[in-house]
Motif scaffolding. Sequence first.
Motif, mmCIF file in Angstrom:
data_model
loop_
_atom_site.group_PDB
_atom_site.id
_atom_site.type_symbol
_atom_site.label_atom_id
_atom_site.label_comp_id
_atom_site.label_asym_id
_atom_site.label_seq_id
_atom_site.Cartn_x
_atom_site.Cartn_y
_atom_site.Cartn_z
ATOM 1 N N GLN A 142 -1.828 4.924 -2.479
ATOM 2 C CA GLN A 142 -0.420 4.650 -2.214
ATOM 3 C C GLN A 142 0.116 5.432 -1.012
ATOM 4 O O GLN A 142 1.166 5.088 -0.470
ATOM 5 N N PHE A 162 -2.272 3.179 2.246
ATOM 6 C CA PHE A 162 -1.209 2.220 2.557
ATOM 7 C C PHE A 162 -0.656 2.442 3.964
ATOM 8 O O PHE A 162 -0.341 1.476 4.675
ATOM 9 N N ILE A 192 4.294 -3.296 3.112
ATOM 10 C CA ILE A 192 4.200 -1.914 2.640
ATOM 11 C C ILE A 192 5.450 -1.156 3.043
ATOM 12 O O ILE A 192 5.944 -1.272 4.167
#
Length: 207
Positions: free
Chosen positions: A106, A110, A122
């Motif tokens: 994350q 990302f 994102i």
Amino acid sequence: MIVLYSHPLSGNSYKARLFLSLLGLDREVKTVDLMKGEHKSPEYLAINPFGQVPALVDGEEVILDAQAILVYLARKYGNESWLPLDAFSLSAVTRWLSTTSGEIRQGPEFARLFHLFGVKTIDIEMAAQKSAFILEAIEQHLSDRDWLATDTPTIADIAAFPYIALAPDGHISLDDYPNIRAWIDRIRHLPGFVGMRSIPAPDTVGV
């Protein structure tokens, strides 16, 4: 013959390719061209219905997901140091496999997808915040140890390594994390190490 279905810019593919090399295993690496949509072709979906890389085929066994591939290879071909069986060490490795699929994905992963591949769905501010959180946590964790889970390198290190080392691709600087940079260098000097774009092998630095 082990066959790894991979993409050269995929950090998850790279961790499988790296571990195969560290173990000294004969393998064939087949490129799945994500840009051309080959991961969604009927031929590849027959191997991996999720349409993702990497996928590993070992004889009649098909193993999907990068972390699962590391576990499989460590248990079948590695020694116990890569995936220890005592309860505490195994729990420590599992913790970092979970962190790889959670906070590291994350955060740095990302951010890299946003900046390098243009995935605009994102939330880059959130990815940057999560990157700062996990990098600070790992920096502190490595303040008195060389490896993430035990006193020797394990698949926890191999799982976490790519997207941490590739953080600059996502405009996440590692300048403020000397312990992480030293850990990256230790991994780069493991026997059998192979690099990828943005993670050169030690003897190719400056080439």
